[in-house]
Design a protein around this motif. Sequence first.
Motif, PDB file in Angstrom:
ATOM      1  N   PHE A   1      -5.959  10.368   6.980  1.00  0.00           N
ATOM      2  CA  PHE A   1      -6.009  10.025   5.549  1.00  0.00           C
ATOM      3  C   PHE A   1      -7.397   9.534   5.139  1.00  0.00           C
ATOM      4  CE2 PHE A   1      -6.405   5.828   3.611  1.00  0.00           C
ATOM      5  CZ  PHE A   1      -6.243   6.132   2.257  1.00  0.00           C
ATOM      6  N   GLY A   2      -8.007   8.687   5.986  1.00  0.00           N
ATOM      7  CA  GLY A   2      -9.137   7.880   5.553  1.00  0.00           C
ATOM      8  C   GLY A   2     -10.388   8.656   5.237  1.00  0.00           C
ATOM      9  N   HIS A   3     -10.697   9.692   6.029  1.00  0.00           N
ATOM     10  CA  HIS A   3     -11.942  10.382   5.695  1.00  0.00           C
ATOM     11  C   HIS A   3     -11.781  11.337   4.508  1.00  0.00           C
ATOM     12  CE1 HIS A   3     -16.154  10.738   6.825  1.00  0.00           C
ATOM     13  NE2 HIS A   3     -16.060  11.894   6.205  1.00  0.00           N
ATOM     14  N   PRO A   4     -10.687  12.097   4.403  1.00  0.00           N
ATOM     15  CA  PRO A   4     -10.485  12.804   3.130  1.00  0.00           C
ATOM     16  C   PRO A   4     -10.481  11.868   1.923  1.00  0.00           C
ATOM     17  CG  PRO A   4      -9.014  13.684   4.789  1.00  0.00           C
ATOM     18  CD  PRO A   4      -9.695  12.492   5.411  1.00  0.00           C
TER      19      PRO A   4
ATOM     20  N   VAL B   1       0.833  -1.208   0.000  1.00  0.00           N
ATOM     21  CA  VAL B   1       0.000   0.000   0.000  1.00  0.00           C
ATOM     22  C   VAL B   1       0.864   1.253   0.000  1.00  0.00           C
ATOM     23  CG1 VAL B   1      -1.594   1.337   1.435  1.00  0.00           C
ATOM     24  CG2 VAL B   1      -2.057  -1.067   0.972  1.00  0.00           C
ATOM     25  N   THR B   2       1.979   1.232   0.723  1.00  0.00           N
ATOM     26  CA  THR B   2       2.871   2.396   0.713  1.00  0.00           C
ATOM     27  C   THR B   2       3.383   2.677  -0.693  1.00  0.00           C
ATOM     28  OG1 THR B   2       3.536   2.010   3.005  1.00  0.00           O
ATOM     29  CG2 THR B   2       5.008   3.345   1.649  1.00  0.00           C
ATOM     30  N   PHE B   3       3.734   1.636  -1.429  1.00  0.00           N
ATOM     31  CA  PHE B   3       4.212   1.824  -2.804  1.00  0.00           C
ATOM     32  C   PHE B   3       3.111   2.418  -3.677  1.00  0.00           C
ATOM     33  CE2 PHE B   3       6.609   0.105  -6.612  1.00  0.00           C
ATOM     34  CZ  PHE B   3       7.763   0.800  -6.326  1.00  0.00           C
ATOM     35  N   VAL B   4       1.878   1.959  -3.487  1.00  0.00           N
ATOM     36  CA  VAL B   4       0.756   2.517  -4.239  1.00  0.00           C
ATOM     37  C   VAL B   4       0.508   3.966  -3.840  1.00  0.00           C
ATOM     38  CG1 VAL B   4      -1.718   2.288  -4.667  1.00  0.00           C
ATOM     39  CG2 VAL B   4      -0.293   0.245  -4.586  1.00  0.00           C
ATOM     40  N   GLU B   5       0.697   4.290  -2.560  1.00  0.00           N
ATOM     41  CA  GLU B   5       0.518   5.675  -2.110  1.00  0.00           C
ATOM     42  C   GLU B   5       1.561   6.597  -2.746  1.00  0.00           C
ATOM     43  OE1 GLU B   5      -2.147   6.312   0.927  1.00  0.00           O
ATOM     44  OE2 GLU B   5      -2.520   5.151  -0.874  1.00  0.00           O
TER      45      GLU B   5
ATOM     46  N   PHE C   1      -2.504  11.861   2.040  1.00  0.00           N
ATOM     47  CA  PHE C   1      -1.836  10.561   1.964  1.00  0.00           C
ATOM     48  C   PHE C   1      -0.583  10.448   2.834  1.00  0.00           C
ATOM     49  CE2 PHE C   1      -3.580   8.241  -1.952  1.00  0.00           C
ATOM     50  CZ  PHE C   1      -4.852   8.717  -1.699  1.00  0.00           C
ATOM     51  N   PRO C   2       0.188  11.513   3.062  1.00  0.00           N
ATOM     52  CA  PRO C   2       1.405  11.374   3.879  1.00  0.00           C
ATOM     53  C   PRO C   2       1.186  10.823   5.278  1.00  0.00           C
ATOM     54  CG  PRO C   2       1.520  13.402   2.617  1.00  0.00           C
ATOM     55  CD  PRO C   2       0.142  12.843   2.398  1.00  0.00           C
ATOM     56  N   PRO C   3       0.097  11.171   6.013  1.00  0.00           N
ATOM     57  CA  PRO C   3      -0.062  10.554   7.339  1.00  0.00           C
ATOM     58  C   PRO C   3      -0.158   9.034   7.293  1.00  0.00           C
ATOM     59  CG  PRO C   3      -1.446  12.504   7.173  1.00  0.00           C
ATOM     60  CD  PRO C   3      -0.896  12.254   5.806  1.00  0.00           C
TER      61      PRO C   3
ATOM     62  N   SER D   1       3.002  15.184  10.750  1.00  0.00           N
ATOM     63  CA  SER D   1       2.359  14.004  11.340  1.00  0.00           C
ATOM     64  C   SER D   1       3.287  13.329  12.346  1.00  0.00           C
ATOM     65  CB  SER D   1       1.973  13.014  10.237  1.00  0.00           C
ATOM     66  OG  SER D   1       1.101  13.606   9.297  1.00  0.00           O
ATOM     67  N   LEU D   2       4.583  13.344  12.053  1.00  0.00           N
ATOM     68  CA  LEU D   2       5.553  12.777  12.988  1.00  0.00           C
ATOM     69  C   LEU D   2       5.623  13.604  14.270  1.00  0.00           C
ATOM     70  CD1 LEU D   2       7.661  10.593  13.458  1.00  0.00           C
ATOM     71  CD2 LEU D   2       9.310  11.979  12.201  1.00  0.00           C
ATOM     72  N   LEU D   3       5.579  14.923  14.130  1.00  0.00           N
ATOM     73  CA  LEU D   3       5.543  15.781  15.317  1.00  0.00           C
ATOM     74  C   LEU D   3       4.252  15.574  16.104  1.00  0.00           C
ATOM     75  CD1 LEU D   3       6.996  19.119  13.876  1.00  0.00           C
ATOM     76  CD2 LEU D   3       8.181  17.331  15.173  1.00  0.00           C
ATOM     77  N   PHE D   4       3.133  15.387  15.370  1.00  0.00           N
ATOM     78  CA  PHE D   4       1.873  15.072  16.049  1.00  0.00           C
ATOM     79  C   PHE D   4       2.024  13.796  16.869  1.00  0.00           C
ATOM     80  CE2 PHE D   4      -1.911  12.356  15.860  1.00  0.00           C
ATOM     81  CZ  PHE D   4      -2.818  13.123  16.583  1.00  0.00           C
ATOM     82  N   ALA D   5       2.661  12.771  16.287  1.00  0.00           N
ATOM     83  CA  ALA D   5       2.875  11.519  17.012  1.00  0.00           C
ATOM     84  C   ALA D   5       3.727  11.762  18.253  1.00  0.00           C
ATOM     85  CB  ALA D   5       3.535  10.487  16.089  1.00  0.00           C
ATOM     86  N   TYR D   6       4.757  12.585  18.135  1.00  0.00           N
ATOM     87  CA  TYR D   6       5.651  12.883  19.258  1.00  0.00           C
ATOM     88  C   TYR D   6       4.880  13.508  20.417  1.00  0.00           C
ATOM     89  CZ  TYR D   6       9.678  14.952  21.724  1.00  0.00           C
ATOM     90  OH  TYR D   6      10.605  15.317  22.674  1.00  0.00           O
ATOM     91  N   TYR D   7       4.103  14.537  20.125  1.00  0.00           N
ATOM     92  CA  TYR D   7       3.403  15.230  21.201  1.00  0.00           C
ATOM     93  C   TYR D   7       2.174  14.460  21.676  1.00  0.00           C
ATOM     94  CZ  TYR D   7       6.491  19.198  20.630  1.00  0.00           C
ATOM     95  OH  TYR D   7       7.602  19.993  20.597  1.00  0.00           O
TER      96      TYR D   7
END
Length: 834
Positions: free
Chosen positions: A257-260, A169-173, A218-220, A672-678
């Motif tokens: 990602f999913g709802h957009p 899926v990552t490759f398709v993204e 898609f990046p998240p 998104s990575l910073l969101f994960a951190y905090y």
Amino acid sequence: MMGGANSNELYDRFFAFWRTLPGWRAAGAVNHTSVGRRYLATGLVFFLIGGLLAMAIRSQLATAGGVELGNDTYNQLVTMHGTTMMFLFAVPVMEGFAIYLIPKMIGARDLPFPRLSAFSYWCYLFGGIFLYLSFLFDAAPDGGWFMYLPLNSKLFSPGMGADFWLLGVTFVEVSALSAAIELIVAILKTRAPGMSMGRMPLFAWYILVVAFMILFGFPPLILGSILLELERNFGFVFFDPERGGDPLLWQHLFWIFGHPEVYIIFLPAAGIVTMVVETFARRPVVGYAWVVAAVIATGFLSFGLWVHHMYTAGIPRLSLSFFSAASMAVAIPSGIQVFAWIATLWYGRPVMALPLLYVFGFLFTFVLGGLTGVMVALVPFDAQVHDTHFVVAHLHYVLFGGMVFPLIAGIYYWLPLLTGGNVSVGVGKIGFWLVFSGFQLTFLPMHLTGLVGMPRRVYTYPEGLGWEWLNLFSTAGGFLLAAGIAAVAVDLYLRFRPGENGKRNPWGAGTLEWGLRLPVPPFNFISIPPVTGRYPLWDQQGTIEASERGEHFLGDPSAARRETIGTSAGDAIPEQVIRLPHQSWEPWWAAVAGIIALAGILAGRYWLSGLAGMALVAVFFVWAWRAAYRDSPARIEAGAGLHLPNQSSSGQAPGLWGTRLALVSSAIVFASLLFAYYFLWTVSPPWPPSFFKVEAAMNAPLLALLLLIAGTLVLWTAVAANRRGAYRRFRLGLAVTFVLGAAYPFLMLDWLADAYPERGGHVYLSLVHILHGYLWFHLFFSLAAIGFAIARSWKGHIDSERRLEVDVATGLWHYAVVVALIVYAVVFVSPHLV
């Protein structure tokens, strides 16, 4: 224009250097027409495969106590059905439509990065094949197309099924992101002269908004997939509560990602509906500006809805109220579009045709799906029907009804362009009524099935619960729906057989793509026509004839170059000539190297992944080296008395725009990575852990950061030297910047190994490593771009006017330095302040 040459002579001369090579060499074609047709064909094949999986699922549920499949097989089929329809069909097939149509619709000869669109297709194809190879290894993913944790952690899914999903899926993204960047630059920078933003066909507006949504949405998921794969196989920790992680983080990243994604699927379909409605209503769409505003509002609001899918996850009720309000608010712009279509038909002179029949089926079905969407937006109701078949019914009403009906309408509508012949109804009407009635019979009873309590993702159920007759109706409807899809497939197959060439514009439409001769030439337009209104074929009599005579832009084939006009983003004023590549195998080799790297990770052969990664870098180097055309003059005669710069010396090159958009997408990964951190900081106190002393760890990172800042100052002086023509100083400055940048990871690598030896001991340690890994990744690419610029300058390809490579390298370096500053502030400064 060529004096004395008629349109057929010009056509032959253009065709000579635009044609696709015959036989197996056609696989190297990068022309948007070829790539778009491949996307459409592949997407429809995956749709049929996903449909077969759905029929197996419905057969299993037709009666109580079904045992034909078994629990494990049933979960694999459900997972792969959802994955196929969401990732391998819905988004790629709509991107294929856009790749095929947008240049024709906006008056361009091709997309600005033909090799990038070809690369995106091969990534899509290889990623899909990679996913389905999991069946051969008896390792098909079985944890649902949403891959919730902890079900898909290594503890509960020890096999390779989840890894197949994450990597494929990552490759398709990556494919979807590449196509999105291509389409944004195409719409903003290659429209026909005079086609301002207010004159664009509405389909182009829909695709522009959707491409930006892909860029942000898609990046998240890509980040979430990378984090989960690192946790499963490389000793990191992000989702394990015992070591400070939280499985709820996956849900946040997935549904951002999913709802957009729902609207990424719906909006291109709505764009098709708009084009079909205004053509068969014989009038412009009512409320053009309102429709544009509604499309933009839909794209904006869709990013505020991700918790809509997490109402039962334990989030505080006050927070849920805001997401519930946003979920209901998004119905407003959708309603504006529906009423605009109805008003257009009401005030027009509708001509009934097969595409319009599918539009009517869409309107009926989508409105019903929208009503149930408002219902599940309400927190108390959603809590009752969550994870029941009511949600399955709602999902299919808005996705199948909102996407597949318009898709078939669009295929029939643009079929003369796709086949080069006239459209024939054939069995198309029979197929419509089978599809429409079969769909309603399949999914309408599912609302009741869910309301009486049948949960999702159960492979069997006992008798006496009142579900039997509802499931039997749904299964019968599923087979009726399958018969309808088969009838449509047969009809389309008959239409794609070779036959007589059709006449132009058989529907009497008003947009530029219908002015092309049939079959569509690979260069679209002999000369690129100027545009003075929204419907050139209705408002500008004779413009296509003049284009065929070579009287407009780039109508002289004597240079034997593939070129298109580059225009300003707002008013479409001509500003550059964009040179386009011929057939190329670099996209194919790049995708092959990428999929081999993923296979090496899956098999635990990391040496293979390393070799494939180096091969990928080498292919990209050759790709970039061939992208610049040293033989192109600095200014090119473009027709209409204009001499325009080529893209390398214009300052507005598509390559620069594409680089900036790629960095925007990467910045969303970083955010998104910073969101994960905090987020994990809030659930895993104390932060940082007590074993980490912030003050003692700041010295080495600070020294490394100062090296990057010094490199930035040197880079600025080098760029200034290049503008003055001091090319030796320019190359020396780039070399010094390269050395300073290369020193950074070496300093940090020793420090990380000493300060954080156990990256998997606690989520904080894993986050510190992944933040620095992200920084090193971008620093590597900035150094590669600087080295590339040095080589290009040494060969005389860069000077004070042709500085595209310099601008790209500078942008990449600046981004890496900004990331380094933010990482330092997050890891060292913010915990110290707290």
